[in-house]
Design a protein around this motif. Structure first.
Motif, short mmCIF file in Angstrom:
data_model
loop_
_atom_site.label_atom_id
_atom_site.label_comp_id
_atom_site.label_asym_id
_atom_site.label_seq_id
_atom_site.Cartn_x
_atom_site.Cartn_y
_atom_site.Cartn_z
N ALA A 209 52.88 47.28 117.81
CA ALA A 209 53.11 47.61 119.22
C ALA A 209 51.81 48.01 119.90
N ARG A 210 51.02 48.83 119.21
CA ARG A 210 49.76 49.28 119.81
C ARG A 210 48.76 48.14 119.89
N ALA A 211 48.78 47.25 118.91
CA ALA A 211 47.90 46.09 118.96
C ALA A 211 48.25 45.19 120.13
N ALA A 212 49.55 45.03 120.39
CA ALA A 212 49.98 44.22 121.53
C ALA A 212 49.55 44.86 122.84
N ALA A 213 49.67 46.21 122.95
CA ALA A 213 49.24 46.91 124.16
C ALA A 213 47.74 46.76 124.36
N ALA A 214 46.98 46.85 123.25
CA ALA A 214 45.52 46.69 123.34
C ALA A 214 45.16 45.29 123.81
N LEU A 215 45.91 44.29 123.31
CA LEU A 215 45.66 42.91 123.72
C LEU A 215 45.87 42.76 125.23
N GLU A 216 46.98 43.29 125.74
CA GLU A 216 47.27 43.18 127.16
C GLU A 216 46.20 43.87 128.00
N THR A 217 45.82 45.09 127.59
CA THR A 217 44.81 45.86 128.34
C THR A 217 43.47 45.15 128.31
N LEU A 218 43.14 44.61 127.14
CA LEU A 218 41.83 43.96 126.99
C LEU A 218 41.73 42.69 127.83
N LEU A 219 42.78 41.88 127.81
CA LEU A 219 42.76 40.65 128.60
C LEU A 219 42.70 40.95 130.09
N GLN A 220 43.45 41.96 130.53
CA GLN A 220 43.37 42.35 131.94
C GLN A 220 41.98 42.87 132.29
N GLY A 221 41.36 43.59 131.34
CA GLY A 221 40.02 44.12 131.57
C GLY A 221 38.98 43.02 131.69
N VAL A 222 39.13 41.96 130.89
CA VAL A 222 38.20 40.84 130.97
C VAL A 222 38.23 40.23 132.36
N ILE A 223 39.43 40.04 132.90
CA ILE A 223 39.57 39.47 134.23
C ILE A 223 39.05 40.43 135.29
N ALA A 224 39.48 41.71 135.20
CA ALA A 224 39.12 42.69 136.24
C ALA A 224 37.62 42.92 136.32
N HIS A 225 36.92 42.92 135.16
CA HIS A 225 35.48 43.23 135.14
C HIS A 225 34.62 41.97 135.00
N ASN A 226 35.26 40.79 135.05
CA ASN A 226 34.52 39.54 134.91
C ASN A 226 33.63 39.60 133.67
N ALA A 227 34.21 40.13 132.58
CA ALA A 227 33.41 40.41 131.37
C ALA A 227 33.08 39.13 130.62
N THR A 228 31.86 39.10 130.06
CA THR A 228 31.45 38.01 129.17
C THR A 228 31.31 38.48 127.73
N THR A 229 31.28 39.83 127.53
CA THR A 229 31.19 40.38 126.18
C THR A 229 32.16 41.56 126.07
N VAL A 230 32.95 41.55 124.98
CA VAL A 230 33.93 42.61 124.75
C VAL A 230 33.62 43.22 123.39
N VAL A 231 33.35 44.53 123.38
CA VAL A 231 33.08 45.24 122.13
C VAL A 231 34.36 45.97 121.73
N LEU A 232 34.93 45.58 120.58
CA LEU A 232 36.15 46.19 120.07
C LEU A 232 35.79 47.02 118.85
N ASP A 233 35.84 48.35 119.01
CA ASP A 233 35.42 49.25 117.94
C ASP A 233 36.62 49.84 117.22
N ILE A 234 36.67 49.70 115.89
CA ILE A 234 37.79 50.21 115.08
C ILE A 234 37.29 51.22 114.05
N THR A 235 36.18 51.91 114.40
CA THR A 235 35.65 52.93 113.49
C THR A 235 36.70 53.98 113.17
N GLY A 236 37.48 54.40 114.17
CA GLY A 236 38.47 55.46 113.97
C GLY A 236 39.80 55.00 113.43
N VAL A 237 39.92 53.73 113.08
CA VAL A 237 41.17 53.21 112.53
C VAL A 237 41.06 53.18 111.01
N GLY A 238 41.92 53.93 110.37
CA GLY A 238 41.83 54.04 108.91
C GLY A 238 42.48 52.89 108.17
#
Length: 311
Positions: A209-238
């Protein structure tokens, strides 16, 4: 001729009879006085009540009304007793009232009804009536009794409580939606780093569920910020299971379809082992050790393939 003894005996009998009649008359007077006092006490009790009290026959003819009843409907005793009088009841309440009143009978001697009445001044009030069926065999002269109480204030208070509860539920729903939105934002925060560069650090347990929410947020962020690079950090994910890992790879592919590059940072040894054991490939995804390195990579890369602004 009667003898003197016979006349004396008859006279004595008349005296005794007269005494008996006097006692009977005195008793009758005492009973009448007691009845008048009893009736006076009864009327006093009835008239002192704050409830409306009335009695009526089957055809609706009133046989008794107390002063409260008269004042409530702005009528006199003479206008009511011996006459038919039905308070004006709105049509939508009359059918229910008739249905309830029809239940009165030997097996159901008391029925409670609650309905609106229109008073002489045009105001609409709520009345609660306790209706009692006549005792005995009934008949045309049988009398019903009704005791009424104005419950308008109580009904208005109940309506106000219901209104406030509905308003409170609406506010709770709005607050809950905002809280759920905040939770989603906190569980998958999106941070603009530089021009056309965004980062999303994930912390804690990552389920589907959280992965799906992250996907939705990230895709919307790419469009909203006209992003060409997305850094996905999972340091805090055990821990990431195979299903979530696969979802992350699909996320990277979806981002690439929008013309952006995914940089995955902070992959822990256990997560790397899971990806290898489950055969989850990371082709096309840049992997670096830390968020700092990922941001530095994105800044060195600079804007690539700028797309038109989001609409």
């Amino acid at each position: 001729m009667r003898t003197g003894a016979a006349a004396e005996a008859e006279l004595e009998m008349l005296r005794r009879r007269n005494a008996e009649l006097e006692r009977e008359l005195a008793e009758k007077r005492r009973v009448e006085i007691a009845l008048r006092e009893s009736e006076a006490r009864y009327r006093g009790i009835v008239e002192d009540q704050t409830e409306l009290i009335c009695r009526f026959r089957m055809d609706g003819t009133l046989t008794f009304v107390n002063d409260v009843y008269c004042r409530y409907f702005d009528k006199t005793q003479e206008e009511l007793v011996g006459h038919r009088f039905t308070p004006l009841v709105p049509d939508e309440d009359r059918l229910l009232l008739d249905q309830q009143f029809a239940k009165l009978g030997p097996d159901n001697p008391i029925v409670h009804t609650e309905h609106r009445v229109v008073r002489p001044d045009g105001s609409t009030r709520w009345m609660h009536w306790t209706n009692r069926a006549p005792l005995g065999e009934g008949g045309p002269d049988a009398e019903f009794q009704a005791i009424g109480v104005d419950v308008t204030d109580r009904r208005q208070a109940e309506d106000e409580v219901r209104r406030l509860n509905a308003e409170l539920e609406l506010r709770v729903a709005e607050k809950t939606m905002k809280l759920e939105q905040m939770v989603r934002e906190l569980s998958a925060p999106l941070m603009p780093v530089a021009d056309q560069v965004i980062a999303m650090p994930l912390i804690g347990f990552l389920d589907s569920a959280r992965a799906a929410a992250a996907l939705e947020t990230l895709l919307q962020g790419v469009i909203a910020h006209n992003a060409t690079t997305v850094v996905l950090d999972i340091t805090g994910v055990g821990v990431i299971d195979a299903q979530v890992a696969d979802a992350m790879i699909r996320l990277a592919k979806a981002v690439r379809l929008l013309g952006a590059q995914v940089v995955l940072t902070g992959v822990q040894p256990r997560i790397a082992q899971t990806l290898v054991e489950q055969g989850v490939g990371v082709g096309g995804v840049v992997t670096l050790r830390s968020l700092k390195e990922g941001i530095a990579f994105a800044l060195r890369r600079g804007p690539v393939g700028a797309r038109p602004p989001a609409r």
